[in-house]
Write an enzyme that holds these catalytic residues in place. Structure first.
Site, PDB file in Angstrom:
ATOM      1  N   HIS A 173       8.530   3.919   5.531  1.00 54.04           N
ATOM      2  CA  HIS A 173       8.332   3.755   4.089  1.00 54.04           C
ATOM      3  C   HIS A 173       7.047   2.990   3.794  1.00 54.04           C
ATOM      4  O   HIS A 173       6.739   1.990   4.440  1.00 54.04           O
ATOM      5  CB  HIS A 173       9.532   3.009   3.497  1.00 54.04           C
ATOM      6  N   LEU A 212       3.827   8.160  -3.853  1.00 48.80           N
ATOM      7  CA  LEU A 212       3.810   7.737  -2.461  1.00 48.80           C
ATOM      8  C   LEU A 212       5.191   7.212  -2.079  1.00 48.80           C
ATOM      9  O   LEU A 212       5.705   6.283  -2.709  1.00 48.80           O
ATOM     10  CB  LEU A 212       2.752   6.642  -2.243  1.00 48.80           C
ATOM     11  N   ASP A 272       3.998   3.790  -5.836  1.00 47.48           N
ATOM     12  CA  ASP A 272       4.631   3.831  -4.517  1.00 47.48           C
ATOM     13  C   ASP A 272       6.071   3.357  -4.638  1.00 47.48           C
ATOM     14  O   ASP A 272       6.375   2.438  -5.396  1.00 47.48           O
ATOM     15  CB  ASP A 272       3.864   2.962  -3.509  1.00 47.48           C
ATOM     16  N   SER A 273       6.976   4.040  -3.919  1.00 47.31           N
ATOM     17  CA  SER A 273       8.392   3.684  -3.885  1.00 47.31           C
ATOM     18  C   SER A 273       8.981   3.715  -5.297  1.00 47.31           C
ATOM     19  O   SER A 273       8.907   4.727  -5.984  1.00 47.31           O
ATOM     20  CB  SER A 273       8.564   2.317  -3.211  1.00 47.31           C
ATOM     21  N   CYS A 274       9.552   2.587  -5.779  1.00 47.14           N
ATOM     22  CA  CYS A 274      10.093   2.593  -7.141  1.00 47.14           C
ATOM     23  C   CYS A 274       8.970   2.720  -8.163  1.00 47.14           C
ATOM     24  O   CYS A 274       9.196   3.158  -9.293  1.00 47.14           O
ATOM     25  CB  CYS A 274      10.923   1.341  -7.407  1.00 47.14           C
TER      26      CYS A 274
END
Length: 303
Positions: free
Chosen positions: A274, A176, A148-150
């Protein structure tokens, strides 16, 4: 008194903007932010129907989150946090929900964070985890890379590294709310700046400053895998919220992956911010996202 879905969303967004987004705009020490985030994430409920076992792999602390039944697939998840935040504690509850919904084993690791550890230390450590799994007899076809994200950035970079090293490739990728372009050229960084309740431009700018060595080009595909040659990658699931500042990272990646003839399952979740998937205890859209994730993972298992 039952709160309407609209009011619940508005209240949640206001809380997130106050306790997460606003403090992120100040230059606070990473350790203080890490501790605060871990405390906030205690609000997410854990699923009690799964088992959690601590272990060490390739020198890193890790957790194995297992459903009660035997599972044939392993989801190797890499947590987000703008390269300098996040831990086993911040994502534990979220991953228990995924383990319960998919009935698959989750491997979650504490990889090296910046600024203490800059690129490529995180990806090197994650690559060591992957080779350790292979050495232990886990078959690549039974591994799904997730992030997820980074963490989605690192998951994609890891898949590309596996391909470069000519090792057996994983069966699929789950990205994600992915953060894939560290040159910050996505237009949604501007047009969704006031709409994303969780992530601020200040947070990702800080993360980039911490993570990327001063002499490196931020468009390097090992740092911004949006710009990599995606040819030959396995099927990929991409989920993103319509209010995310990283919306265009996901959309641009979808286009590039399709141009490279990669099979992409892509979905935008209306009204979501986010990392909205972590809020499945309270929002139908997040519950649906986890259901969609499980469907994708089960399809890989059948294939």
């Amino acid at each position: 008194m039952k709160i309407s879905p609209l009011w619940k969303q508005l209240i949640t967004e206001r809380i997130l903007k106050t306790v997460i987004r606003k403090p992120s705009q100040f230059n606070l020490p990473p350790n203080s932010l890490r501790l605060a985030l871990e405390q906030l994430c205690r609000a997410f409920p854990q699923n009690k129907e799964v088992e959690i076992r601590t272990l060490r792999l390739a020198g890193l602390r890790a957790e194995e989150i297992k459903p009660q039944t035997e599972s044939t697939q392993l989801i190797f998840h890499i947590h987000g946090g703008a390269f300098f935040l996040g831990s086993l504690k911040t994502h534990r509850a979220f991953l228990t929900q995924i383990a319960a919904r998919t009935q698959m084993q989750i491997l979650h690791v504490d990889y090296p964070l910046s600024p203490e550890h800059q690129h490529p230390e995180a990806i090197d450590a994650l690559f060591d985890i992957y080779t350790t799994l292979l050495d232990q007899g886990v078959q690549s076809k039974d591994i799904i890379l997730s992030g997820d994200s980074c963490g989605a950035n690192l998951a994609l970079a890891l898949a590309l590294r596996i391909q470069q090293e000519k090792l057996p490739q994983v069966s699929g990728l789950i990205l994600l709310s992915p953060f894939l372009d560290l040159t910050l050229t996505s237009e949604s960084l501007r047009y969704n700046a006031q709409h994303d309740a969780l992530l601020s431009i200040e947070t990702i700018e800080t993360g980039i400053d911490y993570y990327v060595p001063k002499n490196m080009d931020k468009s390097d595909p090992t740092i911004s895998p949006l710009f990599a040659d995606l040819t030959g990658l396995p099927p990929i699931l991409v989920q993103v919220g319509s209010k995310e500042i990283l919306l265009d990272d996901a959309q641009r990646f979808k286009e590039r992956a399709e141009q490279a003839n990669v099979k992409v399952h892509f979905k935008i979740y209306t009204g979501m911010w986010h990392n909205f998937q972590m809020f499945s205890a309270w929002f139908d859209e997040a519950q649906q996202a986890i259901a969609d994730l499980a469907e994708f993972a089960h399809q890989l298992d059948q294939d």
